[in-house]
Scaffold this active site. Sequence first.
Site, PDB file in Angstrom:
ATOM      1  N   HIS A  84       1.681  15.156 -12.106  1.00 25.44           N
ATOM      2  CA  HIS A  84       1.592  16.475 -11.478  1.00 25.44           C
ATOM      3  C   HIS A  84       1.315  17.588 -12.490  1.00 25.44           C
ATOM      4  O   HIS A  84       1.005  18.717 -12.107  1.00 25.44           O
ATOM      5  CB  HIS A  84       2.851  16.783 -10.660  1.00 25.44           C
ATOM      6  CG  HIS A  84       2.587  17.636  -9.465  1.00 25.44           C
ATOM      7  ND1 HIS A  84       3.505  17.868  -8.469  1.00 25.44           N
ATOM      8  CD2 HIS A  84       1.481  18.337  -9.084  1.00 25.44           C
ATOM      9  CE1 HIS A  84       2.988  18.672  -7.546  1.00 25.44           C
ATOM     10  NE2 HIS A  84       1.754  18.968  -7.910  1.00 25.44           N
ATOM     11  N   ASP A 107       7.133  19.043  -3.076  1.00 26.27           N
ATOM     12  CA  ASP A 107       7.618  18.222  -4.193  1.00 26.27           C
ATOM     13  C   ASP A 107       9.137  18.088  -4.089  1.00 26.27           C
ATOM     14  O   ASP A 107       9.811  18.978  -3.554  1.00 26.27           O
ATOM     15  CB  ASP A 107       7.263  18.944  -5.519  1.00 26.27           C
ATOM     16  CG  ASP A 107       7.208  18.034  -6.738  1.00 26.27           C
ATOM     17  OD1 ASP A 107       8.000  17.078  -6.796  1.00 26.27           O
ATOM     18  OD2 ASP A 107       6.386  18.306  -7.630  1.00 26.27           O
ATOM     19  N   HIS A 109      10.694  18.054  -6.870  1.00 28.39           N
ATOM     20  CA  HIS A 109      11.042  18.731  -8.119  1.00 28.39           C
ATOM     21  C   HIS A 109      10.348  20.088  -8.213  1.00 28.39           C
ATOM     22  O   HIS A 109       9.257  20.267  -7.673  1.00 28.39           O
ATOM     23  CB  HIS A 109      10.623  17.873  -9.317  1.00 28.39           C
ATOM     24  CG  HIS A 109      11.087  16.452  -9.212  1.00 28.39           C
ATOM     25  ND1 HIS A 109      10.318  15.469  -8.629  1.00 28.39           N
ATOM     26  CD2 HIS A 109      12.244  15.865  -9.597  1.00 28.39           C
ATOM     27  CE1 HIS A 109      10.986  14.318  -8.650  1.00 28.39           C
ATOM     28  NE2 HIS A 109      12.147  14.531  -9.231  1.00 28.39           N
ATOM     29  N   ASP A 111       9.336  21.635 -11.090  1.00 33.77           N
ATOM     30  CA  ASP A 111       8.274  21.621 -12.117  1.00 33.77           C
ATOM     31  C   ASP A 111       8.025  23.007 -12.711  1.00 33.77           C
ATOM     32  O   ASP A 111       6.875  23.397 -12.938  1.00 33.77           O
ATOM     33  CB  ASP A 111       6.969  21.056 -11.530  1.00 33.77           C
ATOM     34  CG  ASP A 111       7.081  19.570 -11.192  1.00 33.77           C
ATOM     35  OD1 ASP A 111       8.047  18.931 -11.638  1.00 33.77           O
ATOM     36  OD2 ASP A 111       6.192  19.057 -10.478  1.00 33.77           O
ATOM     37  N   HIS A 124       5.253  17.345 -17.574  1.00 36.37           N
ATOM     38  CA  HIS A 124       5.096  17.265 -16.118  1.00 36.37           C
ATOM     39  C   HIS A 124       6.192  18.034 -15.381  1.00 36.37           C
ATOM     40  O   HIS A 124       6.088  18.234 -14.179  1.00 36.37           O
ATOM     41  CB  HIS A 124       4.993  15.805 -15.637  1.00 36.37           C
ATOM     42  CG  HIS A 124       6.294  15.059 -15.613  1.00 36.37           C
ATOM     43  ND1 HIS A 124       6.524  13.989 -14.798  1.00 36.37           N
ATOM     44  CD2 HIS A 124       7.423  15.226 -16.320  1.00 36.37           C
ATOM     45  CE1 HIS A 124       7.754  13.528 -15.006  1.00 36.37           C
ATOM     46  NE2 HIS A 124       8.301  14.263 -15.928  1.00 36.37           N
ATOM     47  N   ASP A 211       2.945  16.481  -4.065  1.00 30.29           N
ATOM     48  CA  ASP A 211       3.447  15.348  -4.847  1.00 30.29           C
ATOM     49  C   ASP A 211       4.066  14.365  -3.853  1.00 30.29           C
ATOM     50  O   ASP A 211       4.971  14.738  -3.107  1.00 30.29           O
ATOM     51  CB  ASP A 211       4.503  15.857  -5.834  1.00 30.29           C
ATOM     52  CG  ASP A 211       5.004  14.797  -6.796  1.00 30.29           C
ATOM     53  OD1 ASP A 211       5.113  13.629  -6.384  1.00 30.29           O
ATOM     54  OD2 ASP A 211       5.321  15.133  -7.952  1.00 30.29           O
ATOM     55  N   ASP A 213       6.201  12.265  -4.171  1.00 28.33           N
ATOM     56  CA  ASP A 213       7.651  12.052  -4.265  1.00 28.33           C
ATOM     57  C   ASP A 213       8.441  13.064  -3.430  1.00 28.33           C
ATOM     58  O   ASP A 213       9.668  12.967  -3.326  1.00 28.33           O
ATOM     59  CB  ASP A 213       8.133  11.993  -5.724  1.00 28.33           C
ATOM     60  CG  ASP A 213       8.194  13.335  -6.445  1.00 28.33           C
ATOM     61  OD1 ASP A 213       8.265  14.386  -5.782  1.00 28.33           O
ATOM     62  OD2 ASP A 213       8.191  13.332  -7.686  1.00 28.33           O
ATOM     63  N   GLU A 256       0.816  11.888  -7.979  1.00 28.49           N
ATOM     64  CA  GLU A 256       1.904  10.967  -8.328  1.00 28.49           C
ATOM     65  C   GLU A 256       1.930   9.674  -7.514  1.00 28.49           C
ATOM     66  O   GLU A 256       2.984   9.061  -7.352  1.00 28.49           O
ATOM     67  CB  GLU A 256       3.274  11.679  -8.233  1.00 28.49           C
ATOM     68  CG  GLU A 256       3.453  12.806  -9.236  1.00 28.49           C
ATOM     69  CD  GLU A 256       3.715  12.352 -10.667  1.00 28.49           C
ATOM     70  OE1 GLU A 256       3.854  11.141 -10.896  1.00 28.49           O
ATOM     71  OE2 GLU A 256       3.760  13.223 -11.547  1.00 28.49           O
TER      72      GLU A 256
END
Length: 287
Positions: A84, A107, A109, A111, A124, A211, A213, A256
């Site tokens: 990412h 996402d 996360h 980031d 990342h 993303d 995830d 990802e």
Amino acid sequence: MASHLESSAKLGVDKGPIHLVEAGLPEQLSELGWKVQFDGHHQFEEIPTEDDPPSVSRVCEAVAKVVGDHAKKGQLPLTLGGDHSLAVGTISGTLEKYPDACVIWVDAHADINTAETTDSGNIHGMPLSFLLGIGPKVDEFAWVKPVLTPNRLVYIGLRDVDQGERRILREHGIKAFSMHEVDKYGIGRVVEMALDHVNPGRKRPIHLSFDVDALDPSVAPSTGTPVRGGLTFREGHYICEAVYETGCLVALDIMEVNPSLSDEESAKQTVAVGCSLARSALGETLL
């Protein structure tokens, strides 16, 4: 300052994009009426891709140029990743053509670590701090123009956020809808609130950076940093459908997908989900 930074792209994440292509994504998008121009997965292979900031920066800068060139021709760049951190490049390219664009970042996360707040030193975990110009400068990413503003960024799906990142979100007034809000309000209301925040008149161009995830690992198991309690299959697709319905989408990242991280069945499942998210964001409907 940047000496301790590194990229922790899990081995195999660079192979994810070609699996999406081999699964027939370009043909699937053609069937939706898109005129698909596939630049080829060998495009950036001449750039050394060691797991270090200079290499990551060189790839991101090359991606920024390609995405920006497509956007300037009136094309909609779809970038398949990959780590990412590539979003430093894709979003920079979008903002080159559409400086007022907003970013919807889906996402698990945030980031948004800086060189000061990062515990791991992983690039990342930092792309948004570069794009927003937050934190100390990292020499390798000096080319990034920090033209994204906090009011034009919104998150959906967060559930694994570092302490330093929470402070950054609060201090800069960045809107984030975690899984708590998704559970509380439902995905329809969350997407509406997210759009109302970054694009109240539905006139701003939208860059959707997704993303996989963000999805629950039961939906997309083959990804580098899976976190339990994520978006369902339908919640993820609803976000994409709703963004497409605005008519404002100008760029899309699907990131990802890493088929090397799980058994063959899980890998195929994740690749299929990546393809269907892209189709939903580009106009596929249920009826």
